[in-house]
Design a protein around this motif. Sequence first.
Motif, short mmCIF file in Angstrom:
data_model
loop_
_atom_site.label_atom_id
_atom_site.label_comp_id
_atom_site.label_asym_id
_atom_site.label_seq_id
_atom_site.Cartn_x
_atom_site.Cartn_y
_atom_site.Cartn_z
N ALA A 5 0.82 -1.16 0.08
CA ALA A 5 -0.16 0.04 -0.08
C ALA A 5 1.09 1.20 -0.05
O ALA A 5 2.02 1.29 0.86
N TYR A 6 0.59 2.14 -1.00
CA TYR A 6 1.33 3.51 -0.87
C TYR A 6 0.21 4.57 -0.49
O TYR A 6 -0.78 4.64 -0.89
N LYS A 7 0.70 5.37 0.57
CA LYS A 7 -0.07 6.56 1.01
C LYS A 7 0.74 7.71 0.67
O LYS A 7 1.95 7.95 1.20
N GLY A 8 0.10 8.75 0.40
CA GLY A 8 0.78 9.84 0.19
C GLY A 8 0.10 11.52 0.56
O GLY A 8 -1.26 11.39 0.43
N SER A 9 0.59 12.42 0.71
CA SER A 9 -0.04 13.67 0.92
C SER A 9 -0.87 14.28 -0.14
O SER A 9 -1.56 15.15 -0.34
N PHE A 10 -0.38 13.48 -1.53
CA PHE A 10 -1.16 13.94 -2.98
C PHE A 10 -2.35 13.27 -3.25
O PHE A 10 -2.90 13.76 -4.19
N ILE A 11 -2.33 12.25 -2.64
CA ILE A 11 -3.39 11.42 -2.92
C ILE A 11 -4.46 11.02 -1.77
O ILE A 11 -4.04 11.31 -0.64
N GLU A 60 4.44 -1.24 2.95
CA GLU A 60 3.74 -0.09 3.08
C GLU A 60 4.68 1.21 2.96
O GLU A 60 5.73 1.03 3.57
N VAL A 61 4.26 2.23 2.22
CA VAL A 61 4.89 3.35 2.22
C VAL A 61 4.19 4.54 2.38
O VAL A 61 3.03 4.77 1.87
N ASN A 62 4.30 5.37 3.55
CA ASN A 62 3.97 6.65 3.59
C ASN A 62 4.66 7.96 3.44
O ASN A 62 5.66 7.88 4.22
N THR A 63 4.19 8.76 2.53
CA THR A 63 5.00 9.82 1.99
C THR A 63 4.35 11.11 2.28
O THR A 63 3.04 11.34 1.91
N LEU A 64 5.08 12.07 2.91
CA LEU A 64 4.61 13.20 3.09
C LEU A 64 5.42 14.34 2.22
O LEU A 64 6.78 14.18 2.18
N ILE A 65 4.90 15.25 1.42
CA ILE A 65 5.46 16.34 0.54
C ILE A 65 5.39 17.47 1.16
O ILE A 65 4.19 17.85 1.46
N ASP A 66 6.51 18.23 1.17
CA ASP A 66 6.36 19.67 1.49
C ASP A 66 5.72 20.48 0.49
O ASP A 66 6.30 21.15 -0.51
#
Length: 147
Positions: A35-41, A120-126
């Motif tokens: 599962a990929y989670k990110g601040s853009f999605i 799992e990957v949790n990504t936060l973008i500035d």
Amino acid sequence: MSADGRKKRVCNHIDLSWNKGRLALSEQMQSKYFAYKGSFISQPLNSAGFAELVRSVRAAMPDLEVVVDECICEGHKVVTSSTVMGTLATPLFGYSVTDKILAIAAMSVWTLNPAGDIEEVNTLIDLEGVHQQLGIETPLSTLLSPT
């Protein structure tokens, strides 16, 4: 798998997927429960959704390069601090085309299973940094005084 092995696996995944677009190879490093989670999605993505996201970003930013600035491992978690660089050749996530080279900070927490597969990957973008580089006024930027 050792801590260094987990860090190497994560860095290879970043290089294969984001930098080289070798999605079939990077998918082999992922668990079937990936599962990929990110601040853009707005919702988690499975392997197929992640691949589509990467293809979209790489198409919009043909000069995309992701540089891992820091990689730390603790147990089965790996944390990466990265800089995403490139120019927007086509609109992406509501942002307009620009000839500016963007340098975007990203932090990711990776969870690997005992076999070393990425679960799992949790990504936060500035996002505020993106807005500043593109000259977009936000409520936060009006509150902060220039330095």
